[in-house]
Write a protein that holds these residues in place. Structure first.
Motif, mmCIF file in Angstrom:
data_model
loop_
_atom_site.group_PDB
_atom_site.id
_atom_site.type_symbol
_atom_site.label_atom_id
_atom_site.label_comp_id
_atom_site.label_asym_id
_atom_site.label_seq_id
_atom_site.Cartn_x
_atom_site.Cartn_y
_atom_site.Cartn_z
ATOM 1 N N VAL A 42 2.794 0.155 8.663
ATOM 2 C CA VAL A 42 3.855 1.887 7.863
ATOM 3 C C VAL A 42 3.508 1.889 6.535
ATOM 4 C CG1 VAL A 42 5.136 3.153 8.112
ATOM 5 C CG2 VAL A 42 5.081 2.198 10.137
ATOM 6 N N ILE A 43 3.215 2.277 5.471
ATOM 7 C CA ILE A 43 3.378 2.399 4.059
ATOM 8 C C ILE A 43 4.285 3.291 3.242
ATOM 9 C CG2 ILE A 43 1.479 2.267 1.765
ATOM 10 C CD1 ILE A 43 -0.599 1.552 3.880
ATOM 11 N N PHE A 44 5.108 2.885 3.048
ATOM 12 C CA PHE A 44 5.953 4.525 2.402
ATOM 13 C C PHE A 44 5.701 3.949 0.576
ATOM 14 C CE2 PHE A 44 8.628 2.669 6.374
ATOM 15 C CZ PHE A 44 9.103 3.851 6.618
ATOM 16 N N MET A 45 4.956 5.566 0.610
ATOM 17 C CA MET A 45 5.083 5.999 -0.313
ATOM 18 C C MET A 45 6.471 7.239 -1.221
ATOM 19 S SD MET A 45 1.497 6.176 0.254
ATOM 20 C CE MET A 45 0.488 4.808 0.858
ATOM 21 N N ASP A 46 6.515 6.985 -2.016
ATOM 22 C CA ASP A 46 7.417 8.084 -3.468
ATOM 23 C C ASP A 46 7.053 8.692 -3.847
ATOM 24 O OD1 ASP A 46 9.693 9.256 -4.056
ATOM 25 O OD2 ASP A 46 11.443 7.702 -3.711
ATOM 26 N N GLU A 47 6.436 9.541 -4.214
ATOM 27 C CA GLU A 47 5.887 10.217 -5.177
ATOM 28 C C GLU A 47 4.570 9.420 -5.880
ATOM 29 O OE1 GLU A 47 6.950 12.958 -5.448
ATOM 30 O OE2 GLU A 47 9.078 13.928 -5.166
ATOM 31 N N PRO A 48 3.934 8.928 -4.812
ATOM 32 C CA PRO A 48 2.602 8.458 -5.183
ATOM 33 C C PRO A 48 1.561 8.706 -6.486
ATOM 34 C CG PRO A 48 2.660 9.181 -2.597
ATOM 35 C CD PRO A 48 3.268 9.941 -3.480
#
Length: 234
Positions: free
Chosen positions: A155-161
């Motif tokens: 799983v890859i979490f991204m915040d405003e990528p």
């Protein structure tokens, strides 16, 4: 398809303020789930609860069936996180940063293997040995993706990528995310970018004041329609 991420009545409260209110959500392997909402809507709080950076007031966050809060060391081995600004060492090259952070996660790779991760993340080979201080934001994001790949994260979490990326860099980033999803990686992305969310996401959620108020598949909605729904919601 197997459920990889699950929130069950997930709630986070701070004294009088509720940052997240009884979030229930399931995300399958190979999905790109994009979470839209204004600042303070609960997007980053949701990510931080899955990452184990915060502890829920009530409810559960599960990764591959494992509850995060009592099993933080286990779930951290399944995930990677790409923040809005990827924190890397400017005096090291791209490949040196990747080597350092992959070793921190317990992996040791040859230089060729490290280059292969960077190449797969879309970073051109001539940049691999240049200092990070010379990189654009889009290039730094690619090193962040390479780090996630080197960890073999499910799983890859991204915040405003895509914040601050030009259209070309955003398109490249979108293509990489799609490729990872095809390979079975699950991507959870908090974003303000409605157009990119439609392009890259398989499903989209819209949050308002800590609550998930809409979820929709991207297969049946245009960017204009999503924008209208978003504006009506917030």
């Amino acid at each position: 398809m197997s459920v990889v991420l699950e929130a069950i009545n997930l709630t986070k409260e701070y004294q009088q303020y509720t940052a997240l209110r009884q979030l229930s959500l399931s995300i399958n392997a190979g999905e790109v789930f994009c979470l839209l909402g204004q600042n303070g809507a609960g997007k980053t709080t949701t990510i931080n609860l899955f990452l184990g950076f915060l502890e829920a007031t009530s409810g559960k966050a599960l990764i591959k069936g494992v509850e995060v809060t009592p099993n933080n060391t286990v779930t951290k081995g399944m995930i990677a996180y790409i923040p809005e600004v990827v924190q890397l060492y400017g005096n090291l090259s791209g490949i040196e940063n990747l080597d350092f952070f992959s070793r921190l996660a317990g992996f040791s790779y040859s230089k060729d293997a490290l280059s292969a991760f960077l190449q797969k993340a879309g970073l051109q080979s001539e940049a691999h040995n240049k200092r990070l201080s010379t990189y654009s934001k889009g290039m730094r994001q690619k090193v962040g993706i390479a780090i996630a790949l080197s960890k073999n994260a499910d799983v890859i979490f991204m915040d405003e990528p895509t914040s601050g990326l030009d259209p070309k860099a955003t398109a490249e980033f979108t293509a990489i995310c799609r490729e990872l999803a095809v390979e079975g990686k699950t991507i959870f992305m908090a974003t303000h970018d409605i157009f990119n969310a439609v392009n890259v996401g398989s499903r989209i959620g819209i949050m308002k004041q800590g609550s998930l108020v809409h979820t929709t598949s991207t297969s049946g909605i245009s960017a204009n329609e999503l924008q209208q729904l978003y504006l009506e919601t917030i």
